[in-house]
Design an enzyme around this catalytic site. Sequence first.
Site, PDB file in Angstrom:
ATOM      1  N   HIS A 144       0.870  -1.237   0.081  1.00 21.49           N
ATOM      2  CA  HIS A 144      -0.089  -0.023   0.016  1.00 21.49           C
ATOM      3  C   HIS A 144       0.787   1.149  -0.088  1.00 21.49           C
ATOM      4  O   HIS A 144       1.804   1.565   0.735  1.00 21.49           O
ATOM      5  CB  HIS A 144      -1.026   0.142   1.434  1.00 21.49           C
ATOM      6  CG  HIS A 144      -1.723   1.523   1.399  1.00 21.49           C
ATOM      7  ND1 HIS A 144      -2.913   1.498   0.658  1.00 21.49           N
ATOM      8  CD2 HIS A 144      -1.612   2.213   2.293  1.00 21.49           C
ATOM      9  CE1 HIS A 144      -3.336   2.930   0.875  1.00 21.49           C
ATOM     10  NE2 HIS A 144      -2.570   3.058   1.778  1.00 21.49           N
ATOM     11  N   LYS A 195      -8.771  -0.395   6.240  1.00 20.23           N
ATOM     12  CA  LYS A 195      -8.967  -1.217   4.881  1.00 20.23           C
ATOM     13  C   LYS A 195      -8.196  -2.222   4.468  1.00 20.23           C
ATOM     14  O   LYS A 195      -8.488  -3.294   3.890  1.00 20.23           O
ATOM     15  CB  LYS A 195      -9.097  -0.082   3.767  1.00 20.23           C
ATOM     16  CG  LYS A 195     -10.394   0.797   4.138  1.00 20.23           C
ATOM     17  CD  LYS A 195      -9.985   2.228   3.244  1.00 20.23           C
ATOM     18  CE  LYS A 195      -9.006   3.113   3.609  1.00 20.23           C
ATOM     19  NZ  LYS A 195      -9.071   4.562   3.400  1.00 20.23           N
ATOM     20  N   ARG A 200     -14.034  13.787   8.490  1.00 18.41           N
ATOM     21  CA  ARG A 200     -12.824  14.296   8.436  1.00 18.41           C
ATOM     22  C   ARG A 200     -12.473  15.439   7.768  1.00 18.41           C
ATOM     23  O   ARG A 200     -12.259  16.428   7.936  1.00 18.41           O
ATOM     24  CB  ARG A 200     -11.841  13.371   8.761  1.00 18.41           C
ATOM     25  CG  ARG A 200     -11.785  12.481  10.006  1.00 18.41           C
ATOM     26  CD  ARG A 200     -10.912  11.354   9.745  1.00 18.41           C
ATOM     27  NE  ARG A 200      -9.632  11.586   9.505  1.00 18.41           N
ATOM     28  CZ  ARG A 200      -9.075  10.671   8.612  1.00 18.41           C
ATOM     29  NH1 ARG A 200      -9.250   9.400   8.365  1.00 18.41           N
ATOM     30  NH2 ARG A 200      -7.544  10.980   8.492  1.00 18.41           N
ATOM     31  N   SER A 225      -7.431   4.508   9.518  1.00 22.15           N
ATOM     32  CA  SER A 225      -8.516   4.624   8.256  1.00 22.15           C
ATOM     33  C   SER A 225      -7.685   3.823   7.282  1.00 22.15           C
ATOM     34  O   SER A 225      -8.293   2.897   6.504  1.00 22.15           O
ATOM     35  CB  SER A 225      -8.338   6.147   7.707  1.00 22.15           C
ATOM     36  OG  SER A 225      -8.766   6.204   6.385  1.00 22.15           O
ATOM     37  N   ASP A 244     -14.862   3.644   7.853  1.00 20.75           N
ATOM     38  CA  ASP A 244     -14.103   4.629   7.623  1.00 20.75           C
ATOM     39  C   ASP A 244     -14.524   5.550   6.497  1.00 20.75           C
ATOM     40  O   ASP A 244     -14.233   6.959   6.298  1.00 20.75           O
ATOM     41  CB  ASP A 244     -12.804   3.833   6.914  1.00 20.75           C
ATOM     42  CG  ASP A 244     -11.676   4.549   6.376  1.00 20.75           C
ATOM     43  OD1 ASP A 244     -11.118   5.556   6.931  1.00 20.75           O
ATOM     44  OD2 ASP A 244     -11.694   4.818   5.117  1.00 20.75           O
TER      45      ASP A 244
HETATM   46  N1  URA Z   1      -5.525   7.472   3.211  1.00 20.65           N
HETATM   47  C1  URA Z   1      -6.861   6.924   3.780  1.00 20.65           C
HETATM   48  O1  URA Z   1      -7.132   6.098   3.206  1.00 20.65           O
HETATM   49  N2  URA Z   1      -7.159   7.612   4.977  1.00 20.65           N
HETATM   50  C2  URA Z   1      -6.464   8.839   5.506  1.00 20.65           C
HETATM   51  O2  URA Z   1      -7.028   9.059   6.652  1.00 20.65           O
HETATM   52  C3  URA Z   1      -5.469   9.198   4.658  1.00 20.65           C
HETATM   53  C4  URA Z   1      -5.241   8.849   3.670  1.00 20.65           C
END
Ligand code: URA
Length: 435
Positions: A82, A187, A168, A183, A161
């Site tokens: 990632h 995932k 946010r 966050s 999320d």
């Molecule tokens: N990428 C994400 O998935 N979440 C975040 O808070 C910042 C970058």
Amino acid sequence: MRIVDIIEKKKNGEALTDNEIQEMITSLIDGSLPDYQLSAFLMAVVFQGLNERETLTLTKAMRDSGDTMDLSKIKGIKVDKHSSGGVGDKTTLVVAPLVAALNVPVAKMSGRGLGHTGGTIDKLESIPGFQVNISEEDFISQVNRMGFALASQTSNLAPADKKIYAMRDVTATVQQRSLIASSIMSKKLASGSDAIVLDVKCGDGAFMKDVKEARSLAETMVKLGNGAGKETVALITNMDEPLGTYVGNNLEVIEAIEALHGHGEKRFMEVVYALGAQMLLVGKQAKTKEEAYEKMHRAISDGSAFEKFKEFVRSQGGDISYIENPEKFPKAKLVYEVKSISSGYVKKIDTEAVGETVMRLGGGRATKEDVIDLTVGMKICKKVGDAVSTGETLAVLYANTKEQLKAAEQEVLASYHISNEKVECIPMILDEITE
Ligand code: URA
């Protein structure tokens, strides 16, 4: 406990219990948590922070708030990679087939690009016929058959999320380490791989502008991954200039094909090999970094990494004649060289600004609904540390309208900072966090 009491407790700097954090997420998902309470809670977290246990509990609650992928039918140690998002970041297109050719199964869920960073899914969609929406069954059987599949993230992966991120974004609560880490990791953990290699970008074109912040985010994410039972490592990599030579969707696919043929730009390949080595190590296909590098160099020079990419594109419906003959990709109508107006050395490139220029040329989205132009973009001819003379080409723009081109030229000139003194290149790999 009432939600207002949980907010009060966090506002006063007290640690929340696991049950209290779970209650926040449960009421968020069942729709009983009003937006004003979620936003007050997030602001309390921004000011008071979450400790390690609270962050892990929040991450697991978010992971379990929707679908989780079961990849147990795939043989071997599945490794996910990632990137926290950068400009010109086509690393996945090279490193995934490279390690898959060396027997590391990669079952990857990716997102679309938003803002100044591009998404792998958008880049792949520039290959005619390529399908990103594949069923779970096809996804699993493709990884078992050929070692690599990449699909668009399902809409019900970590829905908590999704809701928190949207809030946010509009309440100035994005920049908080535990919130960013939970966050991203919720995932990743819901995507079902056995091990995770994180590429935390650091610099002007990244979320984290300085290395201290990036290290602290990387350490938090590595702890979360390991705490949730997945071997997780992170590299902090330089994003103080666009990665590689091209920025723009089909231009980056062409660059990735070149890299798989052994003609990748040196600094880009440093990142590819460093991430690939970590993937081979956690995937137990190399015992040492030296062995990993040796295997990767061989897979590039004997063509097996390129063949794996071709097999992957074919399996997902893409027309491989474009991979075999990249000159077939459609081109932007206008090609324009931006010339330097001064002499010296490139001291700095405003990387985020370069990403935004490509976005305004039509290569990225300002809102989720925007349709992107796959042909536009930029070639970065001069990078940090390079000598440049007045009149030399700094960058080449690929555009479809004259108006866009004119604005982009001024933006490119403003993005380049030229100094009279010689400039040292910044290393590409800034740190490695393994526990
Ligand atoms: N990428 C994400 O998935 N979440 C975040 O808070 C910042 C970058």
